[in-house]
Design an enzyme around this catalytic site. Structure first.
Site, PDB file in Angstrom:
ATOM      1  CG  ASN A   1      13.909 110.251 -55.471  1.00 58.35           C
ATOM      2  OD1 ASN A   1      12.677 110.079 -56.090  1.00 58.35           O
ATOM      3  ND2 ASN A   1      13.809 110.288 -54.414  1.00 58.35           N
TER       4      ASN A   1
ATOM      5  CG  ASP B   1       3.742 103.072 -50.573  1.00 54.52           C
ATOM      6  OD1 ASP B   1       2.285 103.516 -50.621  1.00 54.52           O
ATOM      7  OD2 ASP B   1       4.591 103.826 -52.095  1.00 54.52           O
TER       8      ASP B   1
ATOM      9  CD  GLU C   1      13.123 107.714 -51.886  1.00 52.51           C
ATOM     10  OE1 GLU C   1      12.933 107.764 -53.378  1.00 52.51           O
ATOM     11  OE2 GLU C   1      12.429 107.436 -51.095  1.00 52.51           O
TER      12      GLU C   1
ATOM     13  CG  HIS D   1      10.002 107.720 -55.034  1.00 55.39           C
ATOM     14  ND1 HIS D   1      10.035 108.657 -53.931  1.00 55.39           N
ATOM     15  CD2 HIS D   1       8.935 108.303 -55.621  1.00 55.39           C
ATOM     16  CE1 HIS D   1       9.292 109.387 -53.422  1.00 55.39           C
ATOM     17  NE2 HIS D   1       8.336 108.784 -54.902  1.00 55.39           N
TER      18      HIS D   1
END
Ligand code: PGA
Length: 231
Positions: free
Chosen positions: A125, A56, A132, A127
């Site tokens: 979380n 990313d 996400e 991800h």
């Protein structure tokens, strides 16, 4: 944990010098890159034929911006090993067309016949990359909005939370799942619960990493704190 993951990555490169490595940023992999650099300097692993394709990159950050993932990779890994600069790939944060940039990146991955070994971290979380909670599993590279929790977690690298980019280019879950091997590295008690959810809970887009339960070759390298709720 990092040494273990670094050993697995070096074994991959020793056995297949032209390996395509999917690489990741964040705090957790820093130790992996240090070990690999040390072993490369000692002549034990050779990256001269290896290819890297990162997960990313923030939208809007230039490669020479110290918060960009290109900068992180150059600074923490590429310039310490003998990988050829032209064999290192990240999305271009400054690309003018977002859809075109995503298509270009997917074409790079395809042209290299896919990723042999993908290094991954996991967010608090759940991800993976910037996929996400709620991310659709069947996606390739796309431009994704960051959640508030990720913006706040990543703000530690920026002078102000308002400076954290709101979007990032990320490989999609489908891209990640096509990697032949996945090495997930996780450290710290703060990740213990999400790791447990990801590997013992339901496979759900609400916990993006839970999709890894469906991959045939995932290696989980964690420290004791991160693994504490799993064992
Ligand atoms: P960290 O990031 O290694 O900095 O905790 C992991 C992630 O958010 O994927």
């Amino acid at each position: 944990m990092c040494r273990k993951a670094a050993r697995i990555l070096s074994a991959q490169v020793v056995l297949k010098p032209g390996s395509v490595l999917g690489l990741a940023t964040g705090s957790t992999p820093l130790g992996v890159y240090k070990w690999l650099a040390e072993w490369c300097a000692a002549g034990d692993v050779d990256f001269s034929e290896a290819v890297s394709i990162n997960l990313d990159e923030y939208v809007g950050l230039a490669p020479d911006n110290p918060q960009s993932y290109r900068y992180y990779m150059d600074d923490n890994f590429f310039r310490h090993v003998n990988i050829k600069p032209e064999n290192t790939h990240l999305p271009n944060g400054l690309a003018s067309g977002k859809a075109e940039e995503c298509a270009r990146y997917d074409a790079v991955i395809r042209a290299h016949n896919g990723i042999d070994m993908q290094l991954l971290g996991i967010g608090h979380n759940g991800h993976i990359g910037f996929n996400e909670p709620g991310a659709v599993f069947e996606m390739d590279t796309h431009c994704a909005p960051l959640t508030e929790s990720t913006i706040s977690a990543n703000s530690r690298f920026f002078s102000d939370e308002s400076d954290v980019p709101r979007f990032a280019y990320t490989m999609g879950i489908r891209t990640i799942m096509r990697a032949r091997y996945i090495v997930l590295i996780v450290s710290g008690a703060g990740k213990a619960q999400i790791l447990k959810d990801a590997f013992t809970g339901p496979v759900t887009p609400q916990v993006p990493a839970s999709v890894l339960q469906l991959h045939g070759d995932v290696i989980l390298a964690g420290d004791e704190e991160a693994l504490s709720l799993l064992v």
